[in-house]
Design a protein around this motif. Structure first.
Motif, short mmCIF file in Angstrom:
data_model
loop_
_atom_site.label_atom_id
_atom_site.label_comp_id
_atom_site.label_asym_id
_atom_site.label_seq_id
_atom_site.Cartn_x
_atom_site.Cartn_y
_atom_site.Cartn_z
N ARG A 364 90.90 -3.73 103.76
CA ARG A 364 90.11 -3.81 102.64
C ARG A 364 90.70 -3.04 101.60
NH1 ARG A 364 90.16 -8.17 102.76
NH2 ARG A 364 91.20 -8.02 104.99
N THR A 365 91.50 -1.86 101.82
CA THR A 365 91.91 -0.93 100.95
C THR A 365 93.50 -1.03 100.95
OG1 THR A 365 91.95 1.25 100.22
CG2 THR A 365 92.29 1.09 102.71
N GLY A 366 94.27 -0.34 99.90
CA GLY A 366 95.61 -0.65 100.07
C GLY A 366 96.22 -1.97 99.85
N ARG A 367 95.58 -2.63 98.85
CA ARG A 367 95.70 -4.13 98.71
C ARG A 367 96.76 -4.18 97.29
NH1 ARG A 367 92.73 -7.31 101.69
NH2 ARG A 367 92.90 -9.17 100.30
N ALA A 368 97.65 -5.29 97.47
CA ALA A 368 98.52 -5.65 96.47
C ALA A 368 99.30 -4.21 95.87
CB ALA A 368 97.79 -6.16 95.00
N GLY A 369 99.96 -3.84 96.80
CA GLY A 369 100.82 -2.71 96.41
C GLY A 369 100.31 -1.39 95.98
N ARG A 370 98.86 -1.30 96.31
CA ARG A 370 98.17 -0.05 95.77
C ARG A 370 97.93 1.03 97.05
NH1 ARG A 370 94.45 0.35 91.54
NH2 ARG A 370 93.05 1.67 92.59
#
Length: 653
Positions: A364-370
């Motif tokens: 749920r975290t670290g999505r779309a390159g973040r």
């Protein structure tokens, strides 16, 4: 691109492909051949170039091929099937009154359906198509009216979709025009008991349809089921098959239950100002209890679990996404499909109970390159889940803490010694059951397993008379068998004392199997002694079996007072055949039907009932539970129909 350039580009994208005649990947959005208005919309939302899964999936799906896509969480899988879908729809004749959708997207949870529907709406207006979300827990009237107006795309959960297809004899909508079928988080749908519903839905779509399956985790045993609905698919895999995104920093802390809350408060003090925080727990009760504790300590938060009304669930997610509150406590229903901007930290307050659930939770975290961070609490009582965490950290190239490694190694040593049993994968494909029956079946399976390994069981717990199941024949065969098994294990283990055994080998013994542990370091003389001992035991076991009757369990289930359509359904061979095949129990119809007010004439006359016979107590219980389930389903439908005068009149006791 030349073949050499294609190979180099796929290597750069970390692609693994299986299939024949796979189209070349794309490097820019222009190469997709989409209209300028859709390309402008893509640019408007900040998608500069196709992500890894999109670069290869778009040309494959646009060429009309069936596809399986396995990629890490937050990698852009939704856009990978939405963009080809728009192009596919625009190439079909327009939808006219009476037509069903052209594209059907199925997902396992309501939250994921809403997420996909929201993403489609960004492009639907530009493309001139209509999308409808169909899911349980919300007003069905609005969904029906939208479907009657006509829609090119339906995003749904399987259960509610079947309800609508069956309503008004199929006049609301139909699947006769579905030529583009998508299953998102396909692995979980096949496991959650949706397989019968999915199969029925797929059977009602066009046979020349295109089918696309996507997920971040896709175990092999689930893939076997999934491939039944695909035709010569191309499989795309980004990185590992079920691997945590490497942009997420994973930390695991070995903490007992009584220390976790104080540690949680420390983490909130550190992270509260940085962004949103998602806390996972394992049960609804724990979710509510932690919610109250957080409020008591001055931290405003939200809670989300399956027992809440759909309206509450929707407003909770909306508040969390729109910064009304930055802390959410949830069960695993939020583990898939929840895409929240600025979600900085995921805390597994309770350790996930299988590997795939862990992958989705921290995803749920670290999505779309973040970048993102995930912290998991585990105690010595949860040691059975430690090997999964070690595997997740190793596959995503993270540091494995020494105390976690020691916990996992200690548990695996106990498993190899036979003192503990490793937990399941979470992908048993067990299908739908009611809670009471599920508990009964689980207990029966555990008892059967305990008897098979020679463990003593509580006599008061094992009295099958209370369940209406009678045992005939067999004597003490199961106990003698168990004793023989235990003796074989003990003898062979003595031959190689002190050595951790590798996998168990099996010797045939006329229908049973005696596990014989052979160790790599055992001397050849010790091994020979062990085999001779096992062979002697096998002969003794055959003698025991030859002189004993086969165990036989029976149960009766009266169906006389149920509605007519329920009696027909539960006595039909199409219903009884699969139940018998699944459980191993034989089911026969006995007695005769007596209308209300009439009683049997003589002592030998009986009201209509089913006789269930099986070789084990577990098989009879399973069959009885499945018969109950069928009766409850049909009865509930009968009493919920318009004009049913006494809803709830029939019940299964």
């Amino acid at each position: 691109m030349t073949p050499e350039e294609v190979v180099a580009y796929r290597k750069e994208l970390e692609l693994k492909l299986h299939g024949k005649d796979i189209p070349k990947p794309i490097k820019t959005w222009i190469q997709t051949g989409l209209t300028s208005r859709i390309l402008d919309t893509i640019k408007k939302f900040g998608f500069e170039k196709p992500m890894q899964i999109q670069a290869q999936a778009l040309p494959i799906i646009m060429s009309g091929r069936d596809c399986i896509g396995v990629a890490k969480t937050g990698s852009g899988k939704t856009l990978a099937f939405v963009l080809p879908m728009l192009r596919h729809i625009k190439d079909q004749p327009p939808v006219v009154p009476g037509d069903g959708p052209i594209a059907l997207i199925m997902a396992p949870t309501r939250e994921l359906v809403q997420q996909i529907h929201s993403d489609i709406r960004k492009f639907a207006k530009v493309a001139g198509v209509t999308s409808v979300a169909v899911y349980g827990g919300s007003g069905v009237a609005q969904q029906i009216s939208e479907l009657k107006r006509g829609a090119e795309i339906v995003v749904c959960t399987p259960g509610r979709m079947i309800d609508i297809l069956c309503t008004s004899n199929g006049k609301i909508t139909n699947l006769r025009r579905v030529t583009y079928l998508v299953m998102d988080e396909a692995d979980r749908m096949f496991d959650m008991g949706f397989e019968p519903q999915i199969t029925r839905i797929v059977q009602n779509t066009r046979p020349d349809r295109q089918t696309v399956l996507f997920s971040a985790t896709f175990p092999r045993q689930v893939e076997i089921l999934a491939r039944k609905v695909l035709t010569k698919p191309v499989e795309i895999q980004i990185g590992g098959r079920s691997v945590v995104n490497k942009d997420i920093s994973q930390l695991v802390e070995v903490r007992p239950e009584n220390e976790r809350f104080l540690r949680l408060l420390e983490l909130l003090g550190e992270w509260y100002e940085k962004g949103k925080i998602l806390i996972f727990v394992h049960s609804q009760d724990k979710c509510d209890a932690l919610f109250k504790d957080m409020l008591r300590h001055g931290y405003p938060c939200l809670s989300l679990h399956g027992a809440k009304d759909q309206t509450d669930r929707e407003s909770t997610i909306s508040d969390f996404k729109s910064n009304v509150c930055s802390v959410l406590i949830a069960t695993s229903i939020a583990a898939r499909g929840l895409d929240v901007k600025e979600l900085e930290l995921v805390i597994n307050y309770d350790v996930p109970n299988h590997y795939e659930d862990y992958v989705h939770r921290v995803g749920r975290t670290g999505r779309a390159g973040r970048k993102g961070c995930a912290i998991t609490f585990i105690s010595e009582d949860d040691a059975r889940y430690a090997p999964d965490l070690v595997k997740a950290l190793q596959l995503s190239e993270q540091v494995v803490p020494d105390d976690l490694k020691a916990l996992a190694d200690g548990f695996m040593t106990k498993v190899n010694q036979g003192l503990e049993q490793a937990h399941g994968t979470g992908y048993g494909g067990s299908g739908f059951k009611f809670n009471e029956e599920e508990e009964e079946v689980t207990k029966a399976a555990k008892k059967a397993q305990a008897r098979g390994y020679g463990f003593e069981e509580d006599k008061s717990d094992s009295d099958s008379e209370d369940e209406g199941i009678q045992k005939t024949g067999g004597g003490d065969l199961s106990q003698q068998t168990a004793n023989a098994h235990a003796a074989a294990i003990a003898l062979v283990s003595k031959a190689s004392a002190g050595v951790v055994p590798p996998p168990i080998q099996y010797l045939p013994n006329g229908g049973q199997a005696i596990p014989v542990i052979i160790t790599a370091n055992a001397s050849s003389e010790g091994t020979a002694r062990a085999l001779r001992a096992a062979e002697n035991l096998r002969q003794k076991l055959e003698e025991i079996q030859a002189g004993s009757m086969t165990e036989h369990y029976t149960a009766e289930f009266e169906i006389n007072d149920f509605p007519q359509n329920a009696r027909w359904k539960v006595t039909h061979k199409e219903t009884l055949g699969p139940i018998s095949e699944w459980t191993g129990a034989a089911i026969t119809t006995r007695g005769q039907f007596y209308p209300p007010g009439k009683v049997p004439h003589g002592p030998d006359d009986r009201k209509l009932y089913l006789k269930i016979e099986g070789p084990t107590e577990s098989s009879v219980k399973k069959a009885k539970a499945e018969v109950k389930r069928v009766l409850e389903d049909i009865t509930r439908q009968a009493t919920s129909l318009p004009g049913a005068s006494q809803p709830g009149k029939y019940s299964v006791l």
